[in-house]
Write an enzyme that holds these catalytic residues in place. Structure first.
Site, PDB file in Angstrom:
ATOM      1  N   TYR A 155       0.720  -1.055   0.184  1.00 32.61           N
ATOM      2  CA  TYR A 155      -0.052   0.016  -0.014  1.00 32.61           C
ATOM      3  C   TYR A 155       1.015   1.093   0.006  1.00 32.61           C
ATOM      4  O   TYR A 155       0.450   2.304  -0.800  1.00 32.61           O
ATOM      5  CB  TYR A 155      -0.953   0.033   1.240  1.00 32.61           C
ATOM      6  CG  TYR A 155      -1.772   1.174   1.357  1.00 32.61           C
ATOM      7  CD1 TYR A 155      -2.959   1.464   0.633  1.00 32.61           C
ATOM      8  CD2 TYR A 155      -1.576   2.070   2.381  1.00 32.61           C
ATOM      9  CE1 TYR A 155      -3.651   2.519   0.518  1.00 32.61           C
ATOM     10  CE2 TYR A 155      -2.470   3.392   2.490  1.00 32.61           C
ATOM     11  CZ  TYR A 155      -3.579   3.429   1.801  1.00 32.61           C
ATOM     12  OH  TYR A 155      -4.279   4.566   1.681  1.00 32.61           O
ATOM     13  N   ALA A 156       1.854   1.371   0.925  1.00 30.16           N
ATOM     14  CA  ALA A 156       2.968   2.341   0.857  1.00 30.16           C
ATOM     15  C   ALA A 156       3.296   2.676  -0.392  1.00 30.16           C
ATOM     16  O   ALA A 156       3.859   3.889  -0.782  1.00 30.16           O
ATOM     17  CB  ALA A 156       3.650   2.319   2.127  1.00 30.16           C
TER      18      ALA A 156
END
Length: 246
Positions: A155-156
């Site tokens: 996600y990051a």
């Protein structure tokens, strides 16, 4: 309602979600006409539009896959046909799938990157071509890129790409009088964030900021409203809206 914003038009992708809904409602209270974008839940978007119009503002629902150029061209066309132009584009649409890198599904990686990276790129591309002088493009990043919570690698990484797009696009818009920034929320009490987390995990995350609570969608919407309206001298920035968590 602020009548000075009355001629401005905003498109909020993911506008039927938690932060998207709060953003659409906040911009409408500022007097903007708002297009509430949805991917799959037309009824929820229609409900939001009904609430905005009942309060005396202008709103319309527009659908489409943010990663599809054809569908986003149609969505932008619909907004321009309804309101005569676009001044603000807010990219809240995104998905969050969590897990350690070692065992993370590559299919999930591709699905998340399609929405978060390609979707942001497609919407930003249309925004660049259409947003009027004096407007704003506001992308959505994440504070997790600095908080570095285990399990958030994929996600990051997708949001790291959003950061790069945002910072470079701001420079590519030189001379156009259009600002480009990204909001990077910290832990925020949305369905997207809370899904799959135990109460113990939620309590631990709420304790991270010095303000000792999770953010709310309305907290994030306030920052968006600043960038969409009076914050004309803020440009090419990632704004961390997280209660001091980092």
């Amino acid at each position: 309602m602020d009548d000075t914003q009355g001629s401005r038009v905003a498109l909020v992708t993911g506008g039927s979600g938690g932060i998207g809904r709060a953003t659409a409602e906040r911009l409408a209270r500022d007097g903007m006409a708002v297009a509430v974008h949805y991917a799959g839940n037309r009824r929820r978007a229609d409900d939001i539009v009904a609430g905005i119009t009942a309060a005396g503002a202008r709103a319309v629902a527009v659908g489409g896959d943010v990663a599809s150029e054809e569908e986003m061209v149609a969505a932008f066309d619909a907004v321009e046909a309804e309101f005569g132009g676009i001044d603000v584009v807010v990219n809240t649409a995104g998905i969050m799938l969590l897990g350690p890198l070692e065992s993370f599904s590559l299919d999930d990686l591709d699905r998340m990157h399609r929405t978060n990276i390609r979707g942001t790129f497609v919407v930003s591309q249309q925004a660049v071509r259409r947003v009027r002088s004096g407007g704003a493009i506001i992308n959505f990043s994440t504070s997790v890129s600095k908080l570095q919570f285990p399990g958030y690698t994929a996600y990051a990484a997708s949001k790291g790409a959003v950061n790069a797009m945002t910072l470079i696009l701001a420079r590519e818009m030189r001379g156009r009088d259009v600002t480009v920034n990204a909001i990077a929320p910290g832990p925020t009490a949305t369905d997207l964030f809370l899904d799959g987390k135990s109460q113990e995990q939620i309590d631990a995350l709420a304790a991270v900021p010095p303000l000792e609570r999770l953010g709310t969608p309305e907290d994030i919407a306030e920052a968006v409203a600043f960038l969409a309206g009076p914050g004309r001298w803020v440009n090419g920035q990632i704004i961390y809206v997280n209660g001091g968590a980092i």
